[in-house]
Design a protein around this motif. Structure first.
Motif, PDB file in Angstrom:
ATOM      1  N   HIS A  47       0.833  -1.198   0.000  1.00  0.00           N
ATOM      2  CA  HIS A  47       0.000   0.000   0.000  1.00  0.00           C
ATOM      3  C   HIS A  47       0.873   1.256   0.000  1.00  0.00           C
ATOM      4  CE1 HIS A  47      -3.126   2.885   1.067  1.00  0.00           C
ATOM      5  NE2 HIS A  47      -4.015   1.949   0.802  1.00  0.00           N
ATOM      6  N   ILE A 341     -18.550  -4.157  -0.258  1.00  0.00           N
ATOM      7  CA  ILE A 341     -17.473  -3.590   0.554  1.00  0.00           C
ATOM      8  C   ILE A 341     -17.575  -4.130   1.975  1.00  0.00           C
ATOM      9  CG2 ILE A 341     -16.696  -1.458   1.671  1.00  0.00           C
ATOM     10  CD1 ILE A 341     -17.294  -0.015  -0.970  1.00  0.00           C
ATOM     11  N   GLU A 344     -16.193  -7.589   2.114  1.00  0.00           N
ATOM     12  CA  GLU A 344     -14.729  -7.556   2.013  1.00  0.00           C
ATOM     13  C   GLU A 344     -14.099  -7.161   3.341  1.00  0.00           C
ATOM     14  OE1 GLU A 344     -10.820  -7.587   0.608  1.00  0.00           O
ATOM     15  OE2 GLU A 344     -12.634  -8.445  -0.269  1.00  0.00           O
ATOM     16  N   ASN A 376      -6.183  -1.539   3.106  1.00  0.00           N
ATOM     17  CA  ASN A 376      -7.122  -1.592   1.989  1.00  0.00           C
ATOM     18  C   ASN A 376      -8.568  -1.533   2.463  1.00  0.00           C
ATOM     19  OD1 ASN A 376      -5.830  -2.000  -0.846  1.00  0.00           O
ATOM     20  ND2 ASN A 376      -4.567  -3.218   0.534  1.00  0.00           N
ATOM     21  N   SER A 377      -8.855  -2.131   3.610  1.00  0.00           N
ATOM     22  CA  SER A 377     -10.211  -2.027   4.166  1.00  0.00           C
ATOM     23  C   SER A 377     -10.558  -0.579   4.464  1.00  0.00           C
ATOM     24  CB  SER A 377     -10.324  -2.859   5.455  1.00  0.00           C
ATOM     25  OG  SER A 377     -10.334  -4.240   5.178  1.00  0.00           O
ATOM     26  N   GLU A 379      -9.251   2.071   3.087  1.00  0.00           N
ATOM     27  CA  GLU A 379      -9.320   2.843   1.852  1.00  0.00           C
ATOM     28  C   GLU A 379     -10.632   2.603   1.115  1.00  0.00           C
ATOM     29  OE1 GLU A 379      -6.367   3.919  -1.829  1.00  0.00           O
ATOM     30  OE2 GLU A 379      -6.409   1.832  -1.173  1.00  0.00           O
ATOM     31  N   ILE A 380     -11.013   1.344   0.939  1.00  0.00           N
ATOM     32  CA  ILE A 380     -12.233   1.070   0.172  1.00  0.00           C
ATOM     33  C   ILE A 380     -13.472   1.503   0.947  1.00  0.00           C
ATOM     34  CG2 ILE A 380     -11.171  -0.828  -1.119  1.00  0.00           C
ATOM     35  CD1 ILE A 380     -12.782  -2.775   0.614  1.00  0.00           C
ATOM     36  N   MET A 381     -13.413   1.444   2.276  1.00  0.00           N
ATOM     37  CA  MET A 381     -14.563   1.890   3.057  1.00  0.00           C
ATOM     38  C   MET A 381     -14.743   3.401   2.915  1.00  0.00           C
ATOM     39  SD  MET A 381     -15.472   1.269   7.084  1.00  0.00           S
ATOM     40  CE  MET A 381     -16.010  -0.421   6.863  1.00  0.00           C
ATOM     41  N   LYS A 382     -13.647   4.138   2.999  1.00  0.00           N
ATOM     42  CA  LYS A 382     -13.722   5.592   2.856  1.00  0.00           C
ATOM     43  C   LYS A 382     -14.260   5.957   1.468  1.00  0.00           C
ATOM     44  CE  LYS A 382     -11.984   9.873   1.991  1.00  0.00           C
ATOM     45  NZ  LYS A 382     -12.020  10.562   0.691  1.00  0.00           N
ATOM     46  N   ASN A 383     -13.698   5.354   0.424  1.00  0.00           N
ATOM     47  CA  ASN A 383     -14.140   5.652  -0.933  1.00  0.00           C
ATOM     48  C   ASN A 383     -15.593   5.249  -1.144  1.00  0.00           C
ATOM     49  OD1 ASN A 383     -11.561   6.577  -1.509  1.00  0.00           O
ATOM     50  ND2 ASN A 383     -10.880   4.656  -2.415  1.00  0.00           N
ATOM     51  N   GLY A 384     -15.960   4.098  -0.598  1.00  0.00           N
ATOM     52  CA  GLY A 384     -17.335   3.622  -0.739  1.00  0.00           C
ATOM     53  C   GLY A 384     -18.341   4.528  -0.054  1.00  0.00           C
TER      54      GLY A 384
END
Length: 471
Positions: A47, A341, A344, A376-377, A379-384
């Motif tokens: 990352h 998400i 994941e 990554n969790s 990051e994808i949670m924030k973006n989601g």
């Protein structure tokens, strides 16, 4: 034109295991090449936030070593400049090592050491690989071990990602509260176990969502303090071997200034070196947040189902065509993204738990998996969440007519009569109304149990959404 003319020029680097050819234009070195050969198992890369955190540590260490007279002045400035460039994202293409690697993060640490050393050499006017001038271990890694660098870097990276994630949850809470106010006057049928229940307002439903997200926001905000304890200076096992005592405290001070995080030297560096339970704790809070996000997204999918054959009490924004064969179909794709998400993040939590559990004695060898899954969790949670707000929550509309019709057709309102007739009598009335297909109010009036005026007062829908017994 011969094949040799297409080949990238190489330089030779050596270590205790032998020699390797390194692309001449590469800033990484022999340790990275060996790791690439050993760990090319996925498309996941380390990352970038972890790389930046390690570069910040290298900068703090170089400054500290210089201040203590352990690193020459002609070396410190090029090293610091190289670190600054990496932290700015200048050499992202050089960090291609697989995220899933053995060695407790040593390959990642050495990859950063090599890129810094070779960039510093370049700044000084020397060729890459001339490590007798600036060495990845002796100079860039001076006073450090992977075992104190990696856990510290993971804490810094997590803190850097936590701040925007917490803000995204604050924004989601606000968006839900706006819908709570907008839908405050829309009374609808409540449901428990997907069966008709007593009335509730659509605003109250969204208010409950906002409250759940508020808890997630607070929990994530509070966990930051637990991540600020670092073991930098503990070196191999947390005892601080090969580092002066002054270095241990001074490097933490310098790292605070570089990262602008209120990091603190851990009282027990051995504990921080060998135990990764703090990341299990952070992941657990991400999992709790994922549970709430999934519940909200699933509810919105259900409430918007239809438009003709489902509940259809709300309308979600139409963001794309939903079917390759059914014209006009629009699916709740943003909610479905949130559901995935959530899956994941929850599954990553299990991986983090097991990786932290399997550490042995003075070190956990599975830090790379923990770092990969945790960062990554986040990051994808924030973006989601950001997408969820903009492409779903803000554009939700209420179908007030549908809400009223479903409420009027339901027997859920009979609960308000329990204080007057008792549970058993109300059950009989509900079954009689259902079997005779007569409206409940009409049946009660026909039986002479209440007058129409009394019934209208007791079954006042608005009053039924508030505490107390309607009189």
């Amino acid at each position: 034109m011969s094949k040799d003319e297409f080949e990238v020029p190489k330089r030779i680097e050596s270590d205790a295991l032998g020699e390797k050819e390194i692309p001449e234009n590469a800033y990484y070195g022999i340790n990275t090449v060996r790791a690439m050969e050993n760990f090319s198992v996925s498309s996941f890369k380390v990352h970038p936030e972890l790389i930046k955190a390690i570069a910040a540590i290298k900068k703090a260490a170089a400054i500290t070593n210089f201040q203590l007279g352990l690193l020459a002045e002609e070396k410190v400035n090029p090293i610091v400049q190289a670190c600054d460039e990496i932290m700015a994202g200048k050499f992202d293409e050089q960090f291609q090592l697989d995220a899933l690697q053995g060695g407790a993060g040593t390959s990642t640490n050495m990859m950063v050491n090599e890129v810094i050393a070779n960039r510093a050499l370049e700044i000084m006017g020397h060729n890459r690989g001339e490590y007798h001038i600036i060495h990845p271990n002796d100079d860039v890694n001076k006073g450090q071990s992977t075992n104190d660098v990696y856990p510290t870097a993971l804490r810094i990276a997590a803190l850097k990602l936590l701040e925007p994630l917490t803000q995204s949850f604050a924004n989601l809470q606000s968006a839900l509260q706006e819908k709570e106010a907008e839908f405050a006057g829309i009374i609808k049928l409540g449901r428990t176990q997907l069966q008709d229940a007593v009335p509730i307002t659509l605003g109250q439903e969204f208010g409950a969502y906002a409250e759940a997200i508020s808890r997630d926001r607070w929990r994530l905000y509070k966990i930051e303090e637990r991540l600020k304890q670092i073991n930098l200076g503990g070196t191999a096992v947390g005892t601080g071997l090969n580092t002066p005592l002054q270095y241990i405290f001074k490097v933490c001070q310098n790292l605070r200034q570089i990262t602008r995080l209120s990091l603190a030297h851990a009282e027990n560096m051995i504990d921080i070196t060998q135990n990764m339970d703090i990341f299990v704790e952070v992941s657990g809070l991400l999992k709790a947040a994922a549970v709430n996000l999934n519940k909200i997204a699933s509810d919105l999918r259900l409430l918007s189902s239809g438009p003709g054959g489902g509940l259809g009490e709300i309308k979600l924004p139409k963001v794309q065509a939903g079917s390759s064969i059914m014209p006009g179909k629009v699916n709740p794709v943003i909610c479905e993204m949130i559901n995935q998400i959530s899956i994941e993040v929850i599954s990553s939590d299990q991986a983090i738990t097991m990786a932290a559990r399997d550490g042995q004695l003075e070190l956990n060898a599975f830090g790379p998996l923990i770092a990969h899954k945790l960062l990554n969790s986040m990051e994808i949670m924030k973006n989601g969440v950001d997408i969820f707000i903009e492409k779903c929550i803000k554009g939700i509309e209420a179908n007030s007519e549908r809400c009223k019709k479903l409420l009027d057709d339901s027997l859920g309102i009979i609960t308000a009569l329990v204080p007057y007739f008792g549970y058993d009598k109300c059950s009989q009335l509900a079954y009689q109304a259902l079997n005779s297909k007569k409206p409940l109010k009409k049946l009660i009036i026909e039986k002479g149990l209440l007058t129409e005026a009394e019934l209208e007062e007791i079954l006042n829908i608005e009053k039924m959404t508030k505490p107390g017994i309607v009189k």
